[in-house]
Design a protein around this motif. Structure first.
Motif, PDB file in Angstrom:
ATOM      1  N   TYR A   2       0.855  -1.178   0.000  1.00  0.00           N
ATOM      2  CA  TYR A   2       0.000   0.000   0.000  1.00  0.00           C
ATOM      3  C   TYR A   2       0.894   1.231   0.000  1.00  0.00           C
ATOM      4  O   TYR A   2       1.872   1.297   0.750  1.00  0.00           O
ATOM      5  CB  TYR A   2      -0.902   0.032   1.234  1.00  0.00           C
ATOM      6  CG  TYR A   2      -1.861  -1.128   1.327  1.00  0.00           C
ATOM      7  CD1 TYR A   2      -3.111  -1.072   0.722  1.00  0.00           C
ATOM      8  CD2 TYR A   2      -1.511  -2.287   2.022  1.00  0.00           C
ATOM      9  CE1 TYR A   2      -3.992  -2.137   0.810  1.00  0.00           C
ATOM     10  CE2 TYR A   2      -2.382  -3.360   2.109  1.00  0.00           C
ATOM     11  CZ  TYR A   2      -3.625  -3.282   1.509  1.00  0.00           C
ATOM     12  OH  TYR A   2      -4.488  -4.339   1.585  1.00  0.00           O
ATOM     13  N   VAL A   3       0.555   2.199  -0.838  1.00  0.00           N
ATOM     14  CA  VAL A   3       1.271   3.472  -0.855  1.00  0.00           C
ATOM     15  C   VAL A   3       0.262   4.568  -0.528  1.00  0.00           C
ATOM     16  O   VAL A   3      -0.688   4.792  -1.295  1.00  0.00           O
ATOM     17  CB  VAL A   3       1.941   3.739  -2.210  1.00  0.00           C
ATOM     18  CG1 VAL A   3       2.715   5.060  -2.161  1.00  0.00           C
ATOM     19  CG2 VAL A   3       2.870   2.595  -2.582  1.00  0.00           C
ATOM     20  N   ILE A   4       0.447   5.224   0.607  1.00  0.00           N
ATOM     21  CA  ILE A   4      -0.461   6.263   1.075  1.00  0.00           C
ATOM     22  C   ILE A   4       0.262   7.591   1.007  1.00  0.00           C
ATOM     23  O   ILE A   4       1.376   7.730   1.535  1.00  0.00           O
ATOM     24  CB  ILE A   4      -0.915   5.995   2.527  1.00  0.00           C
ATOM     25  CG1 ILE A   4      -1.507   4.594   2.652  1.00  0.00           C
ATOM     26  CG2 ILE A   4      -1.919   7.052   2.968  1.00  0.00           C
ATOM     27  CD1 ILE A   4      -0.567   3.580   3.254  1.00  0.00           C
ATOM     28  N   LEU A  11       4.018   7.196   2.031  1.00  0.00           N
ATOM     29  CA  LEU A  11       4.275   6.233   3.098  1.00  0.00           C
ATOM     30  C   LEU A  11       3.918   4.874   2.525  1.00  0.00           C
ATOM     31  O   LEU A  11       2.758   4.608   2.193  1.00  0.00           O
ATOM     32  CB  LEU A  11       3.416   6.537   4.329  1.00  0.00           C
ATOM     33  CG  LEU A  11       3.413   5.459   5.424  1.00  0.00           C
ATOM     34  CD1 LEU A  11       4.808   5.291   6.013  1.00  0.00           C
ATOM     35  CD2 LEU A  11       2.399   5.782   6.503  1.00  0.00           C
ATOM     36  N   THR A  12       4.903   4.007   2.395  1.00  0.00           N
ATOM     37  CA  THR A  12       4.695   2.682   1.802  1.00  0.00           C
ATOM     38  C   THR A  12       4.655   1.628   2.893  1.00  0.00           C
ATOM     39  O   THR A  12       5.526   1.592   3.766  1.00  0.00           O
ATOM     40  CB  THR A  12       5.827   2.355   0.813  1.00  0.00           C
ATOM     41  OG1 THR A  12       5.850   3.340  -0.208  1.00  0.00           O
ATOM     42  CG2 THR A  12       5.612   0.988   0.183  1.00  0.00           C
ATOM     43  N   GLY A  17      10.292  -8.872   2.546  1.00  0.00           N
ATOM     44  CA  GLY A  17      10.642  -9.688   1.394  1.00  0.00           C
ATOM     45  C   GLY A  17      10.009  -9.227   0.103  1.00  0.00           C
ATOM     46  O   GLY A  17      10.421  -9.649  -0.982  1.00  0.00           O
ATOM     47  N   GLU A  18       8.997  -8.366   0.182  1.00  0.00           N
ATOM     48  CA  GLU A  18       8.361  -7.826  -1.012  1.00  0.00           C
ATOM     49  C   GLU A  18       9.212  -6.688  -1.559  1.00  0.00           C
ATOM     50  O   GLU A  18       9.667  -5.823  -0.804  1.00  0.00           O
ATOM     51  CB  GLU A  18       6.952  -7.320  -0.677  1.00  0.00           C
ATOM     52  CG  GLU A  18       6.171  -6.816  -1.874  1.00  0.00           C
ATOM     53  CD  GLU A  18       4.782  -6.321  -1.489  1.00  0.00           C
ATOM     54  OE1 GLU A  18       3.983  -6.059  -2.396  1.00  0.00           O
ATOM     55  OE2 GLU A  18       4.513  -6.187  -0.276  1.00  0.00           O
ATOM     56  N   GLU A  60       9.103   4.055   4.329  1.00  0.00           N
ATOM     57  CA  GLU A  60       8.706   2.691   3.975  1.00  0.00           C
ATOM     58  C   GLU A  60       8.719   1.847   5.246  1.00  0.00           C
ATOM     59  O   GLU A  60       9.730   1.788   5.945  1.00  0.00           O
ATOM     60  CB  GLU A  60       9.696   2.152   2.954  1.00  0.00           C
ATOM     61  CG  GLU A  60       9.481   0.719   2.549  1.00  0.00           C
ATOM     62  CD  GLU A  60      10.602   0.256   1.624  1.00  0.00           C
ATOM     63  OE1 GLU A  60      10.575  -0.921   1.251  1.00  0.00           O
ATOM     64  OE2 GLU A  60      11.494   1.058   1.308  1.00  0.00           O
ATOM     65  N   LEU A  61       7.581   1.231   5.546  1.00  0.00           N
ATOM     66  CA  LEU A  61       7.475   0.366   6.714  1.00  0.00           C
ATOM     67  C   LEU A  61       7.247  -1.063   6.257  1.00  0.00           C
ATOM     68  O   LEU A  61       6.415  -1.321   5.377  1.00  0.00           O
ATOM     69  CB  LEU A  61       6.314   0.807   7.608  1.00  0.00           C
ATOM     70  CG  LEU A  61       6.423   2.197   8.246  1.00  0.00           C
ATOM     71  CD1 LEU A  61       5.168   2.493   9.060  1.00  0.00           C
ATOM     72  CD2 LEU A  61       7.652   2.296   9.124  1.00  0.00           C
TER      73      LEU A  61
END
Length: 210
Positions: A2-4, A11-12, A17-18, A60-61
């Protein structure tokens, strides 16, 4: 994944691993962290982007369970759904853009109670641009952005649909602060320095390579 977009900054949220997709994010101002599992910490990351610090322009979380991370993030926000369209003219191959509040945008709006997403997208496109004959196509990627409401933080997903029309004349809905409605190409908009929201830039890049 998800990219917000918060204050026009991404904020990703992604599973460990993705692979990430960040070609335009400067590594010196990009923060990557592993979610601690503490829900309140998510607001700290959101506030960092909201404040617009030049030191952190993207975050990025990662987490082992993306669904749990997404649920925790959503719990801090009121969920307000919208829908819109990327309209292509059948004859000239150009796309429909509107100019509203200082930015080039795509026609979209809030989904009414009891209304489904495709119907809302068609209604908003017609209301905002004066089109009457629009054919609905496939669903496009969903975009997400946040803003502050009077009482709560708002998280708005916008469900996008490809559309086509043979109509040429456009009538911008000035009551919704739309000053112009024009036929332009995605390549032209992305290649210009015209102001456009970053979540829409991301969407246009994706559909431009489909």
């Amino acid at each position: 994944m998800y990219v917000i977009y918060i204050n026009d900054r991404p904020l990703t949220l992604r599973a460990e691993g993705e692979a990430g997709q960040y070609p335009d994010q400067a590594p010196e101002t990009h923060l990557t962290a592993r979610y601690s599992g503490k829900r309140k910490s998510l607001l700290n990351y959101a506030d960092t982007l909201e404040k617009g610090s030049p030191k952190v322009t993207s975050i990025e979380l990662t987490a082992p369970d993306l669904d749990a991370l997404w649920a925790d993030f959503r719990s801090h926000y009121k969920w307000v759904e919208a829908a819109g369209g990327v309209v292509t003219h059948r004859n000239n191959g150009r796309q429909l853009f509107i100019y509203r509040r200082g930015f080039w945008d795509l026609p979209k709006g809030k989904i009414d109670d009891g209304e489904d997403r495709p119907a809302a997208a068609l209604r908003e496109v017609c209301e905002e641009t004066g089109l009457r004959e629009v054919e609905l196509g496939r669903a496009l990627p969903t975009t997400y952005h946040t803003y502050r409401g009077s009482k709560r933080r708002i998280l708005k997903p916008t469900y996008w649909f490809a559309m086509t029309t043979g109509q040429e004349e456009l009538v911008p809905e000035t009551g919704e602060d739309i000053l112009r409605a024009e036929w332009r190409t995605v390549a032209e908009v992305l290649g210009s320095h015209d102001p456009i929201y970053e979540n829409l830039r991301d969407l246009l890049r994706q559909i431009g390579t489909d």
